[in-house]
Write a protein that holds these residues in place. Structure first.
Motif, PDB file in Angstrom:
ATOM      1  N   GLY A 194      35.612 102.617 107.680  1.00 39.43           N
ATOM      2  CA  GLY A 194      35.475 102.957 106.213  1.00 39.43           C
ATOM      3  C   GLY A 194      35.239 104.364 105.955  1.00 39.43           C
ATOM      4  N   ALA A 195      34.945 104.823 104.672  1.00 38.76           N
ATOM      5  CA  ALA A 195      34.640 106.143 104.447  1.00 38.76           C
ATOM      6  C   ALA A 195      33.718 106.065 103.177  1.00 38.76           C
ATOM      7  CB  ALA A 195      35.761 106.681 104.638  1.00 38.76           C
ATOM      8  N   LEU A 196      33.256 107.308 102.863  1.00 42.28           N
ATOM      9  CA  LEU A 196      32.257 107.325 101.639  1.00 42.28           C
ATOM     10  C   LEU A 196      32.672 108.699 101.052  1.00 42.28           C
ATOM     11  CD1 LEU A 196      30.308 106.122  99.870  1.00 42.28           C
ATOM     12  CD2 LEU A 196      28.540 107.606 101.103  1.00 42.28           C
ATOM     13  N   ILE A 197      33.132 108.558  99.841  1.00 45.50           N
ATOM     14  CA  ILE A 197      33.533 109.789  99.029  1.00 45.50           C
ATOM     15  C   ILE A 197      32.178 110.194  98.336  1.00 45.50           C
ATOM     16  CG2 ILE A 197      35.049 110.457  97.117  1.00 45.50           C
ATOM     17  CD1 ILE A 197      36.852 108.159  97.455  1.00 45.50           C
ATOM     18  N   THR A 198      32.055 111.453  98.639  1.00 45.05           N
ATOM     19  CA  THR A 198      30.858 112.191  98.098  1.00 45.05           C
ATOM     20  C   THR A 198      31.183 113.395  97.087  1.00 45.05           C
ATOM     21  OG1 THR A 198      30.597 113.756  99.959  1.00 45.05           O
ATOM     22  CG2 THR A 198      29.728 111.757 100.280  1.00 45.05           C
ATOM     23  N   PRO A 199      30.164 113.576  96.301  1.00 45.29           N
ATOM     24  CA  PRO A 199      30.497 114.456  94.970  1.00 45.29           C
ATOM     25  C   PRO A 199      30.554 115.918  95.355  1.00 45.29           C
ATOM     26  CG  PRO A 199      28.292 113.602  94.838  1.00 45.29           C
ATOM     27  CD  PRO A 199      28.956 112.869  96.018  1.00 45.29           C
ATOM     28  N   ASP A 200      29.692 116.250  96.423  1.00 45.93           N
ATOM     29  CA  ASP A 200      29.666 117.852  96.602  1.00 45.93           C
ATOM     30  C   ASP A 200      29.200 117.972  98.299  1.00 45.93           C
ATOM     31  OD1 ASP A 200      26.866 117.282  96.753  1.00 45.93           O
ATOM     32  OD2 ASP A 200      26.947 117.447  94.476  1.00 45.93           O
ATOM     33  N   GLU A 201      29.072 119.252  98.498  1.00 43.54           N
ATOM     34  CA  GLU A 201      28.614 119.768  99.852  1.00 43.54           C
ATOM     35  C   GLU A 201      27.393 119.259 100.420  1.00 43.54           C
ATOM     36  OE1 GLU A 201      30.066 121.651 103.547  1.00 43.54           O
ATOM     37  OE2 GLU A 201      31.065 121.319 101.567  1.00 43.54           O
ATOM     38  N   ASP A 202      26.502 119.290  99.345  1.00 43.79           N
ATOM     39  CA  ASP A 202      25.041 119.001  99.776  1.00 43.79           C
ATOM     40  C   ASP A 202      25.116 117.498  99.908  1.00 43.79           C
ATOM     41  OD1 ASP A 202      24.049 121.477  99.659  1.00 43.79           O
ATOM     42  OD2 ASP A 202      23.395 121.235  97.465  1.00 43.79           O
ATOM     43  N   SER A 203      25.564 116.658  99.028  1.00 43.93           N
ATOM     44  CA  SER A 203      25.617 115.175  99.313  1.00 43.93           C
ATOM     45  C   SER A 203      26.315 114.796 100.631  1.00 43.93           C
ATOM     46  CB  SER A 203      26.283 114.505  98.057  1.00 43.93           C
ATOM     47  OG  SER A 203      25.485 114.744  96.978  1.00 43.93           O
ATOM     48  N   TRP A 204      27.536 115.651 100.741  1.00 43.63           N
ATOM     49  CA  TRP A 204      28.176 115.277 102.081  1.00 43.63           C
ATOM     50  C   TRP A 204      27.160 115.521 103.191  1.00 43.63           C
ATOM     51  CZ3 TRP A 204      29.669 118.800 105.878  1.00 43.63           C
ATOM     52  CH2 TRP A 204      30.501 118.454 106.694  1.00 43.63           C
ATOM     53  N   ARG A 205      26.734 116.453 103.118  1.00 45.79           N
ATOM     54  CA  ARG A 205      25.770 116.906 104.526  1.00 45.79           C
ATOM     55  C   ARG A 205      24.651 115.757 104.642  1.00 45.79           C
ATOM     56  NH1 ARG A 205      25.694 121.405 107.279  1.00 45.79           N
ATOM     57  NH2 ARG A 205      27.307 122.238 105.724  1.00 45.79           N
ATOM     58  N   GLY A 252      45.661 107.705  86.208  1.00 44.14           N
ATOM     59  CA  GLY A 252      46.188 108.622  87.016  1.00 44.14           C
ATOM     60  C   GLY A 252      45.256 109.151  88.166  1.00 44.14           C
ATOM     61  N   GLN A 253      43.968 108.804  87.985  1.00 52.21           N
ATOM     62  CA  GLN A 253      42.877 109.409  89.060  1.00 52.21           C
ATOM     63  C   GLN A 253      42.610 108.336  89.899  1.00 52.21           C
ATOM     64  OE1 GLN A 253      39.678 111.260  86.855  1.00 52.21           O
ATOM     65  NE2 GLN A 253      38.245 110.808  89.003  1.00 52.21           N
ATOM     66  N   VAL A 254      42.428 108.291  91.038  1.00 47.99           N
ATOM     67  CA  VAL A 254      42.338 107.718  92.336  1.00 47.99           C
ATOM     68  C   VAL A 254      40.887 107.160  92.252  1.00 47.99           C
ATOM     69  CG1 VAL A 254      41.959 107.553  94.823  1.00 47.99           C
ATOM     70  CG2 VAL A 254      43.862 108.920  93.712  1.00 47.99           C
ATOM     71  N   LEU A 255      40.834 105.668  92.452  1.00 42.41           N
ATOM     72  CA  LEU A 255      39.626 104.907  92.418  1.00 42.41           C
ATOM     73  C   LEU A 255      38.573 105.459  93.321  1.00 42.41           C
ATOM     74  CD1 LEU A 255      40.448 101.264  91.699  1.00 42.41           C
ATOM     75  CD2 LEU A 255      39.971 103.122  89.959  1.00 42.41           C
ATOM     76  N   GLY A 256      37.428 105.615  93.236  1.00 41.04           N
ATOM     77  CA  GLY A 256      36.454 106.169  94.170  1.00 41.04           C
ATOM     78  C   GLY A 256      36.009 107.700  93.853  1.00 41.04           C
ATOM     79  N   THR A 257      36.876 108.084  92.856  1.00 44.29           N
ATOM     80  CA  THR A 257      36.448 109.489  92.528  1.00 44.29           C
ATOM     81  C   THR A 257      35.659 109.745  91.184  1.00 44.29           C
ATOM     82  OG1 THR A 257      38.476 109.988  91.564  1.00 44.29           O
ATOM     83  CG2 THR A 257      38.208 110.496  93.956  1.00 44.29           C
ATOM     84  N   PHE A 258      35.509 108.435  90.402  1.00 41.22           N
ATOM     85  CA  PHE A 258      34.822 108.577  89.212  1.00 41.22           C
ATOM     86  C   PHE A 258      33.192 108.401  89.179  1.00 41.22           C
ATOM     87  CE2 PHE A 258      38.924 106.938  88.345  1.00 41.22           C
ATOM     88  CZ  PHE A 258      39.325 107.562  87.006  1.00 41.22           C
ATOM     89  N   GLY A 259      32.768 107.612  90.155  1.00 37.56           N
ATOM     90  CA  GLY A 259      31.464 107.605  90.190  1.00 37.56           C
ATOM     91  C   GLY A 259      30.763 108.597  91.125  1.00 37.56           C
ATOM     92  N   LYS A 260      29.421 108.543  91.421  1.00 35.50           N
ATOM     93  CA  LYS A 260      28.751 109.605  92.268  1.00 35.50           C
ATOM     94  C   LYS A 260      29.268 109.494  93.667  1.00 35.50           C
ATOM     95  CE  LYS A 260      24.364 111.603  93.306  1.00 35.50           C
ATOM     96  NZ  LYS A 260      22.980 111.633  93.167  1.00 35.50           N
ATOM     97  N   TYR A 261      29.457 108.281  93.930  1.00 35.84           N
ATOM     98  CA  TYR A 261      29.989 107.961  95.351  1.00 35.84           C
ATOM     99  C   TYR A 261      31.167 106.767  95.362  1.00 35.84           C
ATOM    100  CZ  TYR A 261      25.917 110.082  97.090  1.00 35.84           C
ATOM    101  OH  TYR A 261      24.863 111.148  97.332  1.00 35.84           O
TER     102      TYR A 261
END
Length: 441
Positions: free
Chosen positions: A203-214, A177-186
């Motif tokens: 493309g896009a990169l899924i990041t875990p938090d605000e600091d990583s995103w920045r 039930g959870q979208v792939l790309g959201t389990f790992g750190k990125y």
């Protein structure tokens, strides 16, 4: 069908033409640059889609997303990164960009993705041989199929190695039930012209938090410091998505669920029409369901998607491409002529300039019946192609460490990809299946 060519997977524009609306707005407001309202809006749409309170950076390609994720994990010269062997080269090439070495892991048979047992074996062996842990683990959602996420994450967490999910082919696929790309750190996404949705390229990169995103955002925009002039204290890259491409993406996000539903429908039709064809097997996701414990869904992470009070499927593939395997003993018309001549151009939707081959054969290639069926389908106006050649069998990686069990090589020899995109109709699927049947002796 004679005047129509059926392609593997082509993007489909939204019925409302929202892509053109957003593109027009970009031109009207002069936001024809790698930033702007469409980029911001597309990222917000993606964040809402993937959930889990993740932040997303829109980039110029899925390859650039892999590259930046590796940088964020501290990968550099002399390091090793564990990566699935059964994949497209974009999963592994960025490792070499950084002077690091890919360590290839073979597949398990159920999903064709990274084998957790080989993964742990490789980690132990690399530590013993090099004295240090690999810097990251890169599983791949091959053709949209979810990997064995519970086992991979348990091993990664135990050894404290970050996971970069290559979900480029798995946009919208889910595990429990959870979208792939959201389990790992990125998590890596791709919006190439043949993906589930497209921005023409991107493309896009899924990041875990605000600091990583920045930090990823800094690397994607040449890592410029906050001075009134250009000051650079780290090497950055020109990887940001353009406002024009992001406008296409915003329109595409309005129909992503329709696209996913269509691919699943096409997969089900292939399964039904080919189920009684001897020697032909359509690859499908494991039928395992989430288990209940004391009335609660036994989940690795997140919340279970309940359907009519029942646990949902553990594996929920988007079926980006539908795949089948041919029994090695199956006879196909024309297979006696397979690999007799050198291919002159690109096969299977490949774009750009390709290097002319010096020989018609290699030491690892699909069986003659697979190649004969590919040629027959091409002549019938159907684009089909072999599955990915494992990276550990690619000449460019001949010196790279590899932990293999023979699964990906075996599948490469007998596997084939079939058309599955939004333009593939039920009539097309029936024509494809009839073409397959007609060419079996």
């Amino acid at each position: 069908m004679a005047n129509k060519r059926i392609y593997l997977c082509l993007a489909h524009m939204s019925e409302a033409g929202l892509e053109q609306k957003y593109i027009k707005e970009a031109f009207d407001t002069n936001w024809v640059v790698p930033l702007g309202p469409n980029v911001n809006g597309f990222e917000k749409d993606l964040e809402e889609f993937v959930g889990q309170d993740k932040r997303v950076v829109a980039l110029s390609s899925g390859t650039s997303a892999v590259h930046l994720a590796l940088i964020a994990c501290g990968v550099g010269p002399g390091d090793e990164v564990i990566v699935q062997s059964f994949t497209f080269c974009a999963s592994s090439h960025p490792i070499t960009y950084l002077g690091a070495t890919p360590v290839f892991i073979d597949s398990e048979r159920e999903t064709w993705n990274m084998d957790p047992e080989l993964l742990e074996e490789a980690i132990k062996d690399r530590i013993a041989k090099t004295g240090k842990k690999p810097k990251a683990i890169v599983p791949v959602a091959l053709y949209g199929m979810p990997y064995q996420m519970d086992k991979i994450m348990e091993i990664a967490n135990r050894y404290e190695i970050p996971v970069i999910e290559d979900a480029a082919e798995g946009f919208g696929s889910k595990y429990k039930g959870q979208v792939l790309g959201t389990f790992g750190k990125y998590g890596v996404l791709s919006f190439n012209g043949n993906k589930m949705i497209t921005t023409s390229g991107g493309g896009a990169l899924i990041t875990p938090d605000e600091d990583s995103w920045r930090e990823i955002m800094m690397y994607a925009t040449q890592y410029r410091e906050s001075y009134p002039y250009y000051q650079h204290e780290k090497i950055g890259y020109n990887y940001r998505m353009s406002n024009i491409c992001a406008g296409i993406g915003r329109g595409q996000m309005t129909i992503v669920n329709d696209h996913i539903a269509h691919h699943k429908h096409v997969q089900a039709l292939y399964e039904e029409l080919l189920k009684d064809v001897k020697g032909v097997t359509v690859h499908s996701q494991p039928k395992e369901k989430c288990s209940m414990f004391n009335g609660q869904c036994s989940m690795f992470n997140g919340q279970c998607s309940m359907v009519n009070g029942q646990c949902s499927m553990v594996y929920d593939s988007n079926y980006w491409l539908c795949t089948l395997t041919l029994d090695p003993d199956l006879k196909v018309k024309g297979q006696e002529n397979a690999y007799k001549t050198i291919v002159k151009g690109a096969v299977g939707g490949a774009a750009g300039v390709i290097h002319a081959a010096s020989t018609a054969v290699t030491d690892c290639q699909p069986n003659e019946n697979v190649e004969a069926l590919r040629v027959a389908m091409d002549q019938a106006g159907i684009e089909a192609r072999p599955v990915w050649k494992p990276m550990h069998k690619q000449p460019v990686y001949r010196e790279a460490p590899a932990y293999v069990n023979g699964v990906s090589e075996e599948i490469f020899k007998i596997g084939m990809c079939l058309p599955a995109g939004p333009y593939v109709s039920d009539e097309d699927v029936r024509y494809i299946v009839e073409t397959i049947k007609e060419n079996i002796i």
